[in-house]
Motif scaffolding. Structure first.
Motif, PDB file in Angstrom:
ATOM      1  N   THR A 204      43.116  31.350  19.200  1.00 27.69           N
ATOM      2  CA  THR A 204      42.198  30.228  19.000  1.00 27.69           C
ATOM      3  C   THR A 204      41.324  30.514  17.787  1.00 27.69           C
ATOM      4  OG1 THR A 204      40.565  31.203  20.494  1.00 27.69           O
ATOM      5  CG2 THR A 204      42.124  29.635  21.450  1.00 27.69           C
ATOM      6  N   ALA A 205      40.943  29.460  17.116  1.00 26.67           N
ATOM      7  CA  ALA A 205      40.005  29.560  15.993  1.00 26.67           C
ATOM      8  C   ALA A 205      39.102  28.347  16.042  1.00 26.67           C
ATOM      9  CB  ALA A 205      40.756  29.613  14.661  1.00 26.67           C
ATOM     10  N   THR A 206      37.778  28.584  16.020  1.00 31.26           N
ATOM     11  CA  THR A 206      36.812  27.480  16.072  1.00 31.26           C
ATOM     12  C   THR A 206      35.787  27.640  14.963  1.00 31.26           C
ATOM     13  OG1 THR A 206      35.351  28.644  17.611  1.00 31.26           O
ATOM     14  CG2 THR A 206      37.095  27.273  18.572  1.00 31.26           C
ATOM     15  N   LEU A 207      35.301  26.531  14.483  1.00 26.76           N
ATOM     16  CA  LEU A 207      34.225  26.512  13.492  1.00 26.76           C
ATOM     17  C   LEU A 207      33.217  25.452  13.939  1.00 26.76           C
ATOM     18  CD1 LEU A 207      33.001  27.427  10.786  1.00 26.76           C
ATOM     19  CD2 LEU A 207      34.383  25.623   9.682  1.00 26.76           C
ATOM     20  N   ASP A 208      32.005  25.872  14.279  1.00 21.91           N
ATOM     21  CA  ASP A 208      30.991  24.960  14.798  1.00 21.91           C
ATOM     22  C   ASP A 208      29.898  24.727  13.748  1.00 21.91           C
ATOM     23  OD1 ASP A 208      32.260  24.809  17.283  1.00 21.91           O
ATOM     24  OD2 ASP A 208      31.280  26.665  17.936  1.00 21.91           O
ATOM     25  N   LEU A 209      29.167  23.690  13.949  1.00 19.72           N
ATOM     26  CA  LEU A 209      28.022  23.360  13.107  1.00 19.72           C
ATOM     27  C   LEU A 209      26.786  23.363  13.995  1.00 19.72           C
ATOM     28  CD1 LEU A 209      26.863  22.393  10.378  1.00 19.72           C
ATOM     29  CD2 LEU A 209      27.327  20.035  11.133  1.00 19.72           C
ATOM     30  N   GLU A 210      25.857  24.298  13.732  1.00 21.24           N
ATOM     31  CA  GLU A 210      24.670  24.430  14.574  1.00 21.24           C
ATOM     32  C   GLU A 210      23.409  24.510  13.695  1.00 21.24           C
ATOM     33  OE1 GLU A 210      25.087  27.818  17.070  1.00 21.24           O
ATOM     34  OE2 GLU A 210      26.906  27.059  18.091  1.00 21.24           O
ATOM     35  N   PHE A 211      22.239  24.384  14.342  1.00 22.19           N
ATOM     36  CA  PHE A 211      20.933  24.519  13.673  1.00 22.19           C
ATOM     37  C   PHE A 211      20.149  25.635  14.359  1.00 22.19           C
ATOM     38  CE2 PHE A 211      22.287  20.181  13.001  1.00 22.19           C
ATOM     39  CZ  PHE A 211      22.025  19.968  11.661  1.00 22.19           C
ATOM     40  N   ASP A 212      19.576  26.520  13.509  1.00 17.04           N
ATOM     41  CA  ASP A 212      18.801  27.608  14.091  1.00 17.04           C
ATOM     42  C   ASP A 212      17.357  27.160  14.334  1.00 17.04           C
ATOM     43  OD1 ASP A 212      17.637  27.545  11.630  1.00 17.04           O
ATOM     44  OD2 ASP A 212      18.435  29.473  10.941  1.00 17.04           O
ATOM     45  N   ASP A 213      16.502  28.134  14.653  1.00 16.15           N
ATOM     46  CA  ASP A 213      15.108  27.789  14.956  1.00 16.15           C
ATOM     47  C   ASP A 213      14.368  27.250  13.737  1.00 16.15           C
ATOM     48  OD1 ASP A 213      15.549  28.604  17.507  1.00 16.15           O
ATOM     49  OD2 ASP A 213      14.778  30.647  17.189  1.00 16.15           O
ATOM     50  N   PHE A 214      14.837  27.538  12.557  1.00 18.27           N
ATOM     51  CA  PHE A 214      14.205  27.053  11.328  1.00 18.27           C
ATOM     52  C   PHE A 214      14.872  25.789  10.794  1.00 18.27           C
ATOM     53  CE2 PHE A 214      13.753  31.639  11.603  1.00 18.27           C
ATOM     54  CZ  PHE A 214      12.382  31.783  11.577  1.00 18.27           C
ATOM     55  N   ASN A 215      15.680  25.143  11.669  1.00 20.14           N
ATOM     56  CA  ASN A 215      16.407  23.926  11.292  1.00 20.14           C
ATOM     57  C   ASN A 215      17.328  24.132  10.082  1.00 20.14           C
ATOM     58  OD1 ASN A 215      15.385  22.252  13.320  1.00 20.14           O
ATOM     59  ND2 ASN A 215      13.526  21.845  12.123  1.00 20.14           N
TER      60      ASN A 215
END
Length: 458
Positions: free
Chosen positions: A65-76
């Motif tokens: 499996t291979a995944t690539l996600d898009l997230e935001f950290d605490d500093f946006n």
């Protein structure tokens, strides 16, 4: 007169010239061109692949499996965690489902091969029947031509005798009517020959050429009980039914296996890297590697009655398979009895037909002589000639029926095969296909007809 009987007796017995198309040629061509056989061979391959798929359930399954996600950290800020992982699973215990499903599928390969042999016999019997029918109808045409020639001569003679006052106008008209009826009958015989040639084309895959009369008829079991004993052992349809019963028994064991606990080994490993969007091609700002190995035990306490229903269904299929064996046995016995009955009728017809041809020919010659001295009418002569034609035609049909009955007996006891007939063709060995693919873990045979086109093209 004797020459006429000998010519008819030669039908279906004495081989014709070397340039003619033999019965063996017909059977080999039908074997190579038959779409029924092609479909049956593919069915054997399908069943072989079913066995491969059943065996595969007992082998390890490995996936990545291979995944690539898009997230935001605490500093946006945007971060891009990506994960690479591999998972392995291996069935350790399935209540015998994999083993029994494999045995059922492998057993059905043999059953499918027996069905293929049954179709092979059917194809060969249809082809040789078509061969014999073309010869029979061609003989009818020849007899019709000869009869028309004789009647035309009688009409000519009747007209000459009418001109000198030896016969009446009625005699001339009777001869003319008989000649017209002969032309009509000849046209019908020619039409039947055309129809037989079309049937030959369908059965063999190419139009008949100059067909050769078959060689001497093969030997068959001496009695019906002997043939029945062979049929109950060798008949491919019956053997397929018995093998299918064995496979159905494995299906029951497979269904029962679903009621038992299932044990599976699982293992997985993964690595997750976290990247900032501006460092997408740079170093990760965080990484995590994990792995696990475990056992999963599944106990089917309640499935809404599904598993038990599956068991009952397979048990019912066993009952159906047993009934199919009984039906196949009765059919085999019936086929043997019917073929021998047809052979007895044909041989009795031949014996009587030879005498009938000889007697009708003698009677015709006698009536002709009596008609010359006024002791017989023209109608008597025409009736005698019609008797000769009917006797000759019946004898031709009887000889054809004898040949078809002989080969039908061979088919009923499972001997109408390429090997037994000694045909010069290498029979397909479908066992080799399963040997080739049973441990083939990767790849398939790509072809334009089966893979790369979405529309079938002839």
């Amino acid at each position: 007169m004797r020459a006429s009987i000998i010519a008819i007796a030669a039908f279906l017995i004495v081989p014709a010239g070397a340039g003619a198309q033999s019965l063996s040629d017909t059977l080999v061509t039908a074997y190579r061109n038959s779409p029924d056989l092609a479909s049956a061979r593919a069915a054997v391959k399908v069943q072989a692949e079913n066995a491969v798929q059943a065996r595969a359930q007992g082998r390890p399954f490995i996936s990545g499996t291979a995944t690539l996600d898009l997230e935001f950290d605490d500093f946006n800020e945007v971060v891009l965690p990506n994960t690479l992982g591999v998972t392995l699973s291996q069935q350790l215990y399935t209540g015998g489902q994999i083993r029994n499903a494999t045995r059922a599928a492998e057993t059905r390969i043999t059953a499918e091969q027996q069905r293929l042999q049954a179709i092979e016999q059917s194809v060969l019997l249809e082809a040789l029947t078509a061969h014999l029918d073309v010869l029979r109808d061609a003989a009818f045409v020849e007899l019709g031509i000869k009869n028309l020639r004789v009647l035309s001569e009688q009409l000519r003679a009747a007209r000459e005798r009418f001109e000198v006052g030896e016969v009446t106008r009625t005699d001339v008209e009777q001869a003319r009517a008989a000649t017209a009826a002969s032309r009509s009958s000849l046209a019908a015989s020619r039409g039947a020959l055309v129809a037989s040639r079309e049937i030959y084309l369908r059965a063999v895959g190419r139009p008949p050429g100059d067909l050769q009369r078959p060689p001497p008829l093969p030997d068959v079991p001496a009695s019906v009980p002997e043939a029945v004993s062979l049929a109950l052992v060798q008949d491919p349809a019956l053997r397929a039914a018995r093998i299918e019963r064995q496979a159905a028994g494995f299906d029951v064991k497979t269904a029962i296996g679903a009621l038992l606990p299932q044990l599976e080994l699982t293992a997985q490993a993964s690595r997750t890297d976290v990247l900032r969007d501006e460092d997408f091609l740079g170093n990760s700002i965080g990484a995590q590697t994990s792995g696990s190995v475990g056992l999963a035990l599944t106990i089917p306490f309640y499935t809404g009655g599904l598993n038990y229903s599956n068991v009952r269904e397979t048990q019912a299929l066993v009952e159906a398979a047993v009934a199919d064996i009984t039906l196949a046995e009765r059919t085999a016995v019936e086929n043997v009895g019917s073929a021998y009955a047809a052979l007895d009728v044909a041989r009795a017809s031949i014996e009587a037909g030879v005498l009938e041809v000889e007697a009708s020919q003698l009677a015709f010659e006698g009536v002709q002589e009596e008609a010359k001295v006024g002791a017989r009418t023209t109608l008597d002569v025409l009736d005698a000639e019609a008797d000769v034609l009917e006797a000759e035609s019946d004898l031709v049909s009887a000889r054809r029926d004898e040949a078809v009955a002989i080969y039908s007996i061979l088919a009923s006891v499972g001997l109408l095969t390429v090997e037994h007939l000694g045909l010069e063709i290498e029979p397909d060995n479908e066992d080799e296909y399963y040997d080739e693919v049973r441990d083939r873990f990767f790849g398939y045979d790509a072809s334009e007809d089966t893979v790369w086109t979405t529309r079938w093209r002839p």
